[in-house]
Scaffold this active site. Structure first.
Site, PDB file in Angstrom:
ATOM      1  N   GLY A  27      13.820  10.111 -24.607  1.00  0.00           N
ATOM      2  CA  GLY A  27      14.110   9.878 -26.017  1.00  0.00           C
ATOM      3  C   GLY A  27      14.899   8.613 -26.228  1.00  0.00           C
ATOM      4  O   GLY A  27      14.406   7.510 -26.045  1.00  0.00           O
ATOM      5  N   GLY A  28      16.167   8.771 -26.616  1.00  0.00           N
ATOM      6  CA  GLY A  28      16.971   7.611 -26.972  1.00  0.00           C
ATOM      7  C   GLY A  28      16.695   7.188 -28.402  1.00  0.00           C
ATOM      8  O   GLY A  28      15.848   7.759 -29.107  1.00  0.00           O
TER       9      GLY A  28
ATOM     10  N   ASP B 109       0.796  -1.216   0.000  1.00  0.00           N
ATOM     11  CA  ASP B 109       0.000   0.000   0.000  1.00  0.00           C
ATOM     12  C   ASP B 109       0.836   1.277   0.000  1.00  0.00           C
ATOM     13  O   ASP B 109       0.294   2.365   0.127  1.00  0.00           O
ATOM     14  CB  ASP B 109      -0.951   0.012   1.197  1.00  0.00           C
ATOM     15  CG  ASP B 109      -0.215  -0.102   2.534  1.00  0.00           C
ATOM     16  OD1 ASP B 109       0.980  -0.445   2.524  1.00  0.00           O
ATOM     17  OD2 ASP B 109      -0.848   0.143   3.573  1.00  0.00           O
ATOM     18  N   GLN B 110       2.175   1.176  -0.157  1.00  0.00           N
ATOM     19  CA  GLN B 110       2.958   2.406  -0.138  1.00  0.00           C
ATOM     20  C   GLN B 110       2.769   3.142  -1.467  1.00  0.00           C
ATOM     21  O   GLN B 110       2.591   2.520  -2.525  1.00  0.00           O
ATOM     22  CB  GLN B 110       4.426   2.120   0.139  1.00  0.00           C
ATOM     23  CG  GLN B 110       5.195   1.427  -0.970  1.00  0.00           C
ATOM     24  CD  GLN B 110       6.608   1.085  -0.518  1.00  0.00           C
ATOM     25  OE1 GLN B 110       6.826   0.480   0.520  1.00  0.00           O
ATOM     26  NE2 GLN B 110       7.594   1.481  -1.311  1.00  0.00           N
TER      27      GLN B 110
ATOM     28  N   ASP C 150      17.619  15.183 -19.009  1.00  0.00           N
ATOM     29  CA  ASP C 150      18.550  14.959 -20.108  1.00  0.00           C
ATOM     30  C   ASP C 150      17.734  14.720 -21.365  1.00  0.00           C
ATOM     31  O   ASP C 150      16.814  13.890 -21.380  1.00  0.00           O
ATOM     32  CB  ASP C 150      19.443  13.738 -19.821  1.00  0.00           C
ATOM     33  CG  ASP C 150      20.364  13.419 -20.982  1.00  0.00           C
ATOM     34  OD1 ASP C 150      21.185  14.275 -21.327  1.00  0.00           O
ATOM     35  OD2 ASP C 150      20.248  12.313 -21.541  1.00  0.00           O
TER      36      ASP C 150
ATOM     37  N   THR D 249      30.477   9.168 -28.138  1.00  0.00           N
ATOM     38  CA  THR D 249      31.680   8.791 -28.877  1.00  0.00           C
ATOM     39  C   THR D 249      31.859   7.277 -28.886  1.00  0.00           C
ATOM     40  O   THR D 249      32.866   6.736 -28.404  1.00  0.00           O
ATOM     41  CB  THR D 249      32.913   9.495 -28.271  1.00  0.00           C
ATOM     42  OG1 THR D 249      32.872   9.348 -26.840  1.00  0.00           O
ATOM     43  CG2 THR D 249      32.911  10.963 -28.617  1.00  0.00           C
ATOM     44  N   TYR D 250      30.881   6.602 -29.412  1.00  0.00           N
ATOM     45  CA  TYR D 250      30.896   5.146 -29.573  1.00  0.00           C
ATOM     46  C   TYR D 250      29.945   4.795 -30.709  1.00  0.00           C
ATOM     47  O   TYR D 250      29.285   5.678 -31.276  1.00  0.00           O
ATOM     48  CB  TYR D 250      30.512   4.430 -28.274  1.00  0.00           C
ATOM     49  CG  TYR D 250      29.385   5.071 -27.496  1.00  0.00           C
ATOM     50  CD1 TYR D 250      28.068   4.989 -27.929  1.00  0.00           C
ATOM     51  CD2 TYR D 250      29.637   5.760 -26.302  1.00  0.00           C
ATOM     52  CE1 TYR D 250      27.032   5.579 -27.216  1.00  0.00           C
ATOM     53  CE2 TYR D 250      28.614   6.354 -25.579  1.00  0.00           C
ATOM     54  CZ  TYR D 250      27.307   6.257 -26.039  1.00  0.00           C
ATOM     55  OH  TYR D 250      26.284   6.844 -25.336  1.00  0.00           O
TER      56      TYR D 250
ATOM     57  N   TRP E 158      27.531   4.373 -21.243  1.00  0.00           N
ATOM     58  CA  TRP E 158      26.334   3.591 -21.565  1.00  0.00           C
ATOM     59  C   TRP E 158      26.733   2.124 -21.488  1.00  0.00           C
ATOM     60  O   TRP E 158      27.587   1.690 -22.230  1.00  0.00           O
ATOM     61  CB  TRP E 158      25.811   3.913 -22.962  1.00  0.00           C
ATOM     62  CG  TRP E 158      24.618   3.085 -23.296  1.00  0.00           C
ATOM     63  CD1 TRP E 158      24.607   1.827 -23.850  1.00  0.00           C
ATOM     64  CD2 TRP E 158      23.251   3.420 -23.053  1.00  0.00           C
ATOM     65  NE1 TRP E 158      23.321   1.367 -23.969  1.00  0.00           N
ATOM     66  CE2 TRP E 158      22.469   2.320 -23.491  1.00  0.00           C
ATOM     67  CE3 TRP E 158      22.609   4.518 -22.499  1.00  0.00           C
ATOM     68  CZ2 TRP E 158      21.078   2.316 -23.396  1.00  0.00           C
ATOM     69  CZ3 TRP E 158      21.238   4.514 -22.414  1.00  0.00           C
ATOM     70  CH2 TRP E 158      20.483   3.420 -22.863  1.00  0.00           C
TER      71      TRP E 158
ATOM     72  N   ASP F   8      17.680  13.371 -25.025  1.00  0.00           N
ATOM     73  CA  ASP F   8      18.426  12.463 -25.896  1.00  0.00           C
ATOM     74  C   ASP F   8      17.687  12.329 -27.228  1.00  0.00           C
ATOM     75  O   ASP F   8      17.010  11.345 -27.499  1.00  0.00           O
ATOM     76  CB  ASP F   8      18.566  11.097 -25.213  1.00  0.00           C
ATOM     77  CG  ASP F   8      19.570  10.195 -25.912  1.00  0.00           C
ATOM     78  OD1 ASP F   8      19.852  10.436 -27.103  1.00  0.00           O
ATOM     79  OD2 ASP F   8      20.054   9.247 -25.276  1.00  0.00           O
TER      80      ASP F   8
ATOM     81  N   THR G 164      15.190   4.668 -29.753  1.00  0.00           N
ATOM     82  CA  THR G 164      13.856   4.162 -30.081  1.00  0.00           C
ATOM     83  C   THR G 164      12.778   5.219 -29.935  1.00  0.00           C
ATOM     84  O   THR G 164      11.816   5.244 -30.701  1.00  0.00           O
ATOM     85  CB  THR G 164      13.525   2.963 -29.181  1.00  0.00           C
ATOM     86  OG1 THR G 164      14.549   1.970 -29.328  1.00  0.00           O
ATOM     87  CG2 THR G 164      12.184   2.345 -29.549  1.00  0.00           C
TER      88      THR G 164
ATOM     89  N   GLU H 123      17.848  11.775 -30.995  1.00  0.00           N
ATOM     90  CA  GLU H 123      18.731  11.183 -32.010  1.00  0.00           C
ATOM     91  C   GLU H 123      18.019  11.153 -33.372  1.00  0.00           C
ATOM     92  O   GLU H 123      17.384  10.158 -33.700  1.00  0.00           O
ATOM     93  CB  GLU H 123      19.149   9.789 -31.565  1.00  0.00           C
ATOM     94  CG  GLU H 123      19.863   9.783 -30.215  1.00  0.00           C
ATOM     95  CD  GLU H 123      20.287   8.397 -29.743  1.00  0.00           C
ATOM     96  OE1 GLU H 123      20.482   7.490 -30.585  1.00  0.00           O
ATOM     97  OE2 GLU H 123      20.419   8.208 -28.527  1.00  0.00           O
ATOM     98  N   TYR H 124      18.087  12.277 -34.158  1.00  0.00           N
ATOM     99  CA  TYR H 124      18.973  13.440 -34.014  1.00  0.00           C
ATOM    100  C   TYR H 124      18.241  14.667 -34.551  1.00  0.00           C
ATOM    101  O   TYR H 124      17.495  14.554 -35.544  1.00  0.00           O
ATOM    102  CB  TYR H 124      20.277  13.248 -34.809  1.00  0.00           C
ATOM    103  CG  TYR H 124      21.074  12.061 -34.341  1.00  0.00           C
ATOM    104  CD1 TYR H 124      21.912  12.151 -33.241  1.00  0.00           C
ATOM    105  CD2 TYR H 124      20.952  10.857 -34.999  1.00  0.00           C
ATOM    106  CE1 TYR H 124      22.652  11.056 -32.813  1.00  0.00           C
ATOM    107  CE2 TYR H 124      21.674   9.755 -34.576  1.00  0.00           C
ATOM    108  CZ  TYR H 124      22.516   9.851 -33.480  1.00  0.00           C
ATOM    109  OH  TYR H 124      23.221   8.767 -33.056  1.00  0.00           O
TER     110      TYR H 124
END
Length: 596
Positions: free
Chosen positions: A327-328, A300-301, A366, A436-437, A575, A368, A330, A370-371
């Site tokens: 975002g991301g 119940d919290q 944040d 940077t990946y 990530w 995110d 997907t 893309e793009y």
């Protein structure tokens, strides 16, 4: 259809002269590699049962995931399920069921219910009531590396056998008395302790209150991070197949080294920020063993799930800031529509991020996308000014809270960095997470093989502009201050199969197999499965059998952190956190590299 335990966990004969109960197991759904499991507990005696504890073993390879209507924990292959506050009382003839999602194909064995066989056999008087909570520990004798704990004894109808001492919610010792000295600690570091009692039937009760203790010393800053940002992404869906939870940030030793966590991802729909997975974020119930502070959620919290666990983490490690990332790859498709009304978009996000239901959790947002004005999973044609417009609107809405953005690292001429006004947007943002990946990978199934996260260019690189340094220099040239740039680190590798050449530049036949997706694998798996045997352009690569992989190691991360400091960057991000080892060796490498 009921499944047997051994042959079958059968119902006992109906006439019982004392407290008696049985448990049966079934699989309402079974899809081969996974299933829905269901236990049914029935009172077959003539007295009321007040509380039940069910234990069973699963064979190696069969595991319990999320559960409902019971608090389920495990120690190795042994699982324990305890009633909730509302379904523990069973009158004669009554029954109750609980369920869970499982992986694997095995069936349970060695089942006991309240300390007796699940088929209802076995004599004696069972121990039905778990012990009470011990007294809250007190600390004394605190040194640079140790602390002595004392607590009040717990009560139990049959007697207390021993106590589990929990540090950060993880058991560090089992003792028979009410005192314990924890040693081998780090100087100048905070630790939180609680205690759980176990009775003679091996039932555990609720955890005691907790006490937080900071060891002495630590003149070099102790375990807390320094001036640089060390930010990690925590994925909302990681609690499922990856079985990675907020508590793992503590048990891995990573919490004291992180400065920020990006909770990913929220969605962008119909011009607004929305919750991605409400069950994972706010509803999933955590047992005491699974919880950051060793205290179980109640039915119940008002707030459970990852959000409640992160609030507990922040209470234990107040230096950590948490941002909600939207975002991301997907879920970036909603940004173009939302940016038709930037102020309304930013307002909706602020209302969600700072919702009173999870007050105090998030320190900012944040973004995110893309793009912007370029193509990712979908393409955007909003124009180069859209990035600056978005940043300005969110800064106006969020005020002094953190506003950051994850951005492209494509430094090619006319590429994604050139497509949007990242320089103009930077004045409104606290920093950029420069991704940077993922420069190279098995989407080019025949190769050539190349490291997915090169720090610099090298002879033979498939694209001269696809490297970390090129991205950093281009962003600085566009007016982004160096201290607002974080260098991106992947806690995973990308790989090909059908490769005979050890060095980069070889041909391939396709993506190498991965646990969750072809062509990609966590560092913690690759370091054992395909150890690095070469380094190029500041990152590592490995050739094993006919597979070729590239990924960062503690050694290459150290080099990248030297680069970040030389370039006067704001720090680094990665990530994502579940790809690290159980003792957090990559996060440690970032921390040590930035602060040495």
């Amino acid at each position: 259809m009921l499944m047997p335990l051994g042959a079958l966990v059968a119902l006992a004969s109906p006439a019982q002269a004392a407290e008696q109960a049985t448990a049966t197991f079934s699989k309402p759904s079974d899809w081969g590699s996974g299933f829905e499991g269901k236990w049914t507990i029935k009172n077959t005696g003539d007295t009321t049962i007040s509380g039940w504890t069910l234990k069973w073993d699963f064979p190696t390879g069969t595991k319990v995931g999320s559960a409902w209507d019971a608090a389920v924990t495990n120690s190795g292959n042994t699982y324990t399920a305890k009633n909730m506050s509302w379904n523990g009382t069973l009158s004669p003839g009554a029954s109750v069921s609980f369920g869970f999602n499982g992986t694997g194909t095995g069936s349970p064995s060695a089942c006991t219910l309240n300390g007796r066989p699940c088929d209802g056999s076995g004599g004696g008087t069972p121990d039905d009531a778990p012990p009470g909570a011990p007294g809250t520990p007190t600390a004394s004798g605190i040194t640079d590396t140790s602390v002595k704990l004392n607590w009040g004894a717990a009560s139990d109808d049959k007697g207390v056998k021993n106590y589990d001492v929990l540090r950060g919610g993880t058991k560090v010792a089992t003792v028979t008395g009410t005192t314990y000295t924890d040693s081998g600690l780090k100087a100048g570091t905070s630790y939180t302790y609680s205690v759980v009692a176990r009775d003679t039937a091996d039932q555990t009760g609720p955890a005691s209150g907790s006490v937080t203790v900071k060891t002495t010393g630590g003149g070099d800053g102790g375990g807390e991070p320094g001036e640089y940002v060390n930010l990690g992404y925590f994925t909302e869906w990681g609690i499922y197949g990856r079985n990675y939870h907020v508590k793992d940030i503590v048990t891995s030793g990573s919490a004291e080294k992180l400065t920020h966590i990006n909770y990913s991802f929220g969605n962008v729909q119909n011009g607004k920020c929305t919750i991605g997975d409400a069950f994972a974020a706010t509803d999933k119930a955590y047992t005491a063993e699974q919880s950051v502070d060793g205290k179980a959620d109640t039915w119940d919290q008002p707030l459970r799930g990852n959000f409640n666990q992160l609030l507990k983490l922040k209470k234990m490690y107040p230096h950590i800031k948490v941002l909600w990332s939207f975002g991301g790859w997907t879920w970036s498709g909603g940004f173009p529509d939302a940016m038709k009304n930037p102020a309304a978009f930013a307002k909706s996000c602020n209302e969600l991020v700072n919702d009173p239901r999870w007050e105090g959790l998030f320190d900012g947002i944040d973004l995110d996308w893309e793009y912007p004005n370029a193509c990712g999973l979908t393409c955007d044609t909003s124009g180069p000014a859209v990035m600056r417009t978005m940043a300005q609107a969110f800064r106006a809405e969020f005020g002094d809270q953190l506003v950051t953005a994850a951005i492209t690292a494509d430094a090619s001429s006319g590429g994604k960095i050139d497509s949007a006004d990242y320089g103009g947007a930077a004045q409104y943002l606290d920093w950029y997470n420069v991704m940077t990946y993922d420069y190279f990978g098995a989407w080019d199934k025949t190769g050539p093989t190349a490291p997915h996260s090169p720090l610099t260019s090298y002879p033979g690189i498939p694209n001269q502009a696809f490297n970390s340094d090129a991205a950093i220099q281009k962003l600085k040239a566009k007016g982004v201050p160096a201290e607002k740039l974080l260098l991106g680190i992947g806690f995973y590798g990308r790989g090909w199969t059908g490769v005979t050449q050890k060095e980069p530049g070889g041909t391939a036949t396709g993506a190498a197999p991965g646990k969750y997706e072809a062509g990609i694998e966590d560092y913690k798996i690759l370091k054992e499965r395909c150890p690095a045997n070469g380094v190029i352009a500041g990152t590592a690569y490995a050739h094993c059998g006919n597979e070729w992989w590239s990924y960062d190691t503690p050694a290459t991360i150290a080099g990248k952190m030297d680069y970040a400091k030389q370039q006067k960057l704001g720090g680094a991000f990665f990530w994502e956190i579940s790809g690290d080892t159980a003792n957090g060796e990559l996060i440690t490498a970032i921390h040590n590299g930035l602060n040495r």
